[in-house]
Design a protein around this motif. Structure first.
Motif, mmCIF file in Angstrom:
data_model
loop_
_atom_site.group_PDB
_atom_site.id
_atom_site.type_symbol
_atom_site.label_atom_id
_atom_site.label_comp_id
_atom_site.label_asym_id
_atom_site.label_seq_id
_atom_site.Cartn_x
_atom_site.Cartn_y
_atom_site.Cartn_z
ATOM 1 N N ALA A 1 -3.169 8.020 -37.437
ATOM 2 C CA ALA A 1 -4.185 7.331 -36.638
ATOM 3 C C ALA A 1 -3.579 6.803 -35.337
ATOM 4 C CB ALA A 1 -4.794 6.186 -37.442
ATOM 5 N N ALA A 2 -2.404 6.199 -35.439
ATOM 6 C CA ALA A 2 -1.779 5.614 -34.255
ATOM 7 C C ALA A 2 -1.455 6.675 -33.211
ATOM 8 C CB ALA A 2 -0.514 4.860 -34.657
ATOM 9 N N ARG A 3 -0.950 7.813 -33.652
ATOM 10 C CA ARG A 3 -0.549 8.856 -32.715
ATOM 11 C C ARG A 3 -1.735 9.547 -32.046
ATOM 12 N NH1 ARG A 3 4.032 10.726 -37.047
ATOM 13 N NH2 ARG A 3 5.692 9.331 -36.315
ATOM 14 N N SER A 4 -2.898 9.462 -32.672
ATOM 15 C CA SER A 4 -4.108 10.027 -32.076
ATOM 16 C C SER A 4 -4.974 8.953 -31.436
ATOM 17 C CB SER A 4 -4.911 10.791 -33.132
ATOM 18 O OG SER A 4 -5.263 9.931 -34.206
ATOM 19 N N ASP A 5 -4.402 7.734 -31.337
ATOM 20 C CA ASP A 5 -5.064 6.587 -30.708
ATOM 21 C C ASP A 5 -6.398 6.260 -31.376
ATOM 22 O OD1 ASP A 5 -4.632 4.543 -28.894
ATOM 23 O OD2 ASP A 5 -5.953 5.436 -27.393
ATOM 24 N N GLN A 6 -6.425 6.407 -32.698
ATOM 25 C CA GLN A 6 -7.590 6.028 -33.483
ATOM 26 C C GLN A 6 -7.312 4.690 -34.188
ATOM 27 O OE1 GLN A 6 -10.523 7.886 -33.585
ATOM 28 N NE2 GLN A 6 -9.454 8.978 -31.925
ATOM 29 N N PRO A 7 -8.352 3.971 -34.588
ATOM 30 C CA PRO A 7 -8.127 2.727 -35.333
ATOM 31 C C PRO A 7 -7.369 3.014 -36.631
ATOM 32 C CG PRO A 7 -10.409 2.873 -34.594
ATOM 33 C CD PRO A 7 -9.792 4.218 -34.337
ATOM 34 N N ILE A 8 -6.406 2.164 -36.935
ATOM 35 C CA ILE A 8 -5.659 2.288 -38.189
ATOM 36 C C ILE A 8 -6.513 1.719 -39.312
ATOM 37 C CG2 ILE A 8 -3.615 1.545 -39.448
ATOM 38 C CD1 ILE A 8 -2.130 1.483 -36.784
ATOM 39 N N GLU A 9 -6.720 2.504 -40.341
ATOM 40 C CA GLU A 9 -7.580 2.111 -41.455
ATOM 41 C C GLU A 9 -6.756 1.410 -42.532
ATOM 42 O OE1 GLU A 9 -11.080 4.663 -42.806
ATOM 43 O OE2 GLU A 9 -9.665 4.913 -44.463
ATOM 44 N N ILE A 10 -7.039 0.164 -42.776
ATOM 45 C CA ILE A 10 -6.349 -0.631 -43.792
ATOM 46 C C ILE A 10 -7.244 -0.752 -45.008
ATOM 47 C CG2 ILE A 10 -5.415 -2.919 -44.331
ATOM 48 C CD1 ILE A 10 -4.846 -3.207 -41.308
ATOM 49 N N TRP A 11 -6.689 -0.476 -46.166
ATOM 50 C CA TRP A 11 -7.456 -0.547 -47.402
ATOM 51 C C TRP A 11 -7.209 -1.880 -48.091
ATOM 52 C CZ3 TRP A 11 -6.453 4.899 -49.995
ATOM 53 C CH2 TRP A 11 -6.923 5.894 -49.126
ATOM 54 N N GLY A 12 -8.270 -2.628 -48.313
ATOM 55 C CA GLY A 12 -8.153 -3.882 -49.033
ATOM 56 C C GLY A 12 -8.203 -5.066 -48.101
ATOM 57 N N SER A 13 -7.056 -5.445 -47.527
ATOM 58 C CA SER A 13 -6.972 -6.632 -46.696
ATOM 59 C C SER A 13 -5.733 -6.568 -45.814
ATOM 60 C CB SER A 13 -6.899 -7.886 -47.582
ATOM 61 O OG SER A 13 -6.473 -9.016 -46.861
ATOM 62 N N LEU A 14 -5.771 -7.279 -44.694
ATOM 63 C CA LEU A 14 -4.588 -7.401 -43.853
ATOM 64 C C LEU A 14 -3.452 -8.105 -44.593
ATOM 65 C CD1 LEU A 14 -6.007 -8.373 -40.343
ATOM 66 C CD2 LEU A 14 -4.560 -6.397 -40.842
ATOM 67 N N ASN A 15 -3.815 -8.903 -45.595
ATOM 68 C CA ASN A 15 -2.811 -9.646 -46.360
ATOM 69 C C ASN A 15 -2.261 -8.861 -47.544
ATOM 70 O OD1 ASN A 15 -3.089 -11.973 -44.722
ATOM 71 N ND2 ASN A 15 -4.955 -12.534 -45.836
ATOM 72 N N THR A 16 -2.777 -7.651 -47.763
ATOM 73 C CA THR A 16 -2.277 -6.817 -48.857
ATOM 74 C C THR A 16 -0.802 -6.511 -48.657
ATOM 75 O OG1 THR A 16 -4.430 -5.793 -49.233
ATOM 76 C CG2 THR A 16 -2.504 -4.590 -50.015
ATOM 77 N N ARG A 17 -0.002 -6.761 -49.707
ATOM 78 C CA ARG A 17 1.448 -6.519 -49.627
ATOM 79 C C ARG A 17 1.830 -5.312 -50.470
ATOM 80 N NH1 ARG A 17 2.597 -12.768 -50.949
ATOM 81 N NH2 ARG A 17 0.719 -12.271 -52.138
ATOM 82 N N TRP A 18 2.771 -4.540 -49.944
ATOM 83 C CA TRP A 18 3.316 -3.377 -50.654
ATOM 84 C C TRP A 18 4.814 -3.570 -50.896
ATOM 85 C CZ3 TRP A 18 1.276 1.200 -47.165
ATOM 86 C CH2 TRP A 18 -0.093 1.386 -47.400
ATOM 87 N N PRO A 19 5.288 -3.349 -52.120
ATOM 88 C CA PRO A 19 6.734 -3.213 -52.321
ATOM 89 C C PRO A 19 7.164 -1.855 -51.793
ATOM 90 C CG PRO A 19 5.561 -2.896 -54.392
ATOM 91 C CD PRO A 19 4.530 -3.249 -53.363
ATOM 92 N N LEU A 20 8.234 -1.801 -51.017
ATOM 93 C CA LEU A 20 8.604 -0.580 -50.302
ATOM 94 C C LEU A 20 9.981 -0.069 -50.704
ATOM 95 C CD1 LEU A 20 7.448 -1.518 -46.677
ATOM 96 C CD2 LEU A 20 6.266 -0.019 -48.294
#
Length: 290
Positions: free
Chosen positions: A173-192
């Motif tokens: 999305a970022a490379r095509s200048d489209q809105p980044i789609e977030i699933w759930g919430s901005l506060n959603t945390r991922w272990p990486l």
């Protein structure tokens, strides 16, 4: 060691193959196509023609190897049934061996469900999303099987060096200048965890058949979606903003598995670090291509 690797050409399996071959282990990778066979050979492994859905054709090799790693999934409606048949065939042939088989099974962070501010370790209760609940039973089957030295790895959300894995949707999305789609919430945390660090964890556990049970594998316990998106926007000069999608929306559009990325999770890998000396090298914010 001679290792039968299921899923050898996948994102995780490719890294496992490279890590094992680099440490002088012999990798026999299940290959469903000629293209997969060529990829395994290019990595230094030995391709074994076969389909995960037809274990009767490849499972006899279990009698000839020292270890098996199950890192494959079909991601179809029959994913659980396919995995169950594969594990059953592996255990049937393991029972005919004269020596114990080292068996590494792949679970996942989504088996813990949403943890919120609680950091999940291996003793934490499992609250798996419905579409992956079968993994909890399969994990128990592996760990309780006779004639097997079993371990289950629960990876965090896996990314890799060219920005793929769990970040792929964001970066596309970022490379095509489209809105980044977030699933759930901005506060959603991922272990990486980076796939190369994860591959080291598989290799260490393969070499330590005395270590059995469950092992979490993550380098960062929980990184918020807002931080990930902000970093991607900075690195890519993205000005397209973002949109937040609800759980209901992603379930309707993508299917039951899409609940996983909406989970607010934190997870630790202290057990793996303490018992195995596992020391991950990568943090996602240090990636030049991220």
């Amino acid at each position: 060691m001679r290792v039968l690797l299921l899923g050898a050409t996948g994102s995780i399996g490719t890294a496992i193959t490279r890590e094992l071959v680099g440490r002088d282990h012999q990798v026999i990778g299940l290959a469903r196509s000629e293209a997969s066979a060529q990829k395994i050979a290019a990595l230094g492994g030995s391709p074994l023609p076969g389909d995960l859905r037809q274990p009767e054709a490849w499972a006899p090799v279990v009698k000839e190897v020292d270890a098996v790693v199950q890192a494959a999934a079909t991601f179809d409606q029959d994913m659980g049934e396919t995995d169950e048949r594969a594990i059953e065939a592996i255990l049937d042939h393991a029972a005919d061996r004269g020596t114990s088989l080292r068996l590494i099974y792949t679970g996942g962070c989504w088996l813990y469900g949403a943890t919120g501010n609680r950091i999940a370790d291996e003793a934490s209760p499992k609250r798996p999303i419905a579409s992956f609940a079968w993994m909890t039973e399969q994990s128990r089957t592996v760990l309780q099987a006779k004639g097997v030295s079993g371990a289950v790895i629960h990876p965090g959300m896996v990314y890799h060096e060219d920005g793929g894995g769990v970040f792929e949707r964001y970066l596309t999305a970022a490379r095509s200048d489209q809105p980044i789609e977030i699933w759930g919430s901005l506060n959603t945390r991922w272990p990486l965890v980076h796939r190369y660090d994860l591959a080291v964890a598989y290799r260490i556990l393969l070499e330590r058949p005395d270590l059995t049970g469950e092992f979490n594998a993550c380098a960062q316990s929980g990184v918020a979606a807002s931080d990930i998106v902000a970093h991607i926007a900075q690195q890519t000069d993205h000005a397209g903003g973002y949109m937040v999608r609800t759980l209901k929306h992603v379930l309707c559009k993508y299917g039951a598995w899409a609940e996983g990325p909406t989970l607010d999770q934190q997870m630790c890998a202290e057990k793996l670090r303490r018992l195995c000396g596992w020391a991950p090298r990568y943090r996602c914010y240090s990636m030049a291509t991220f």
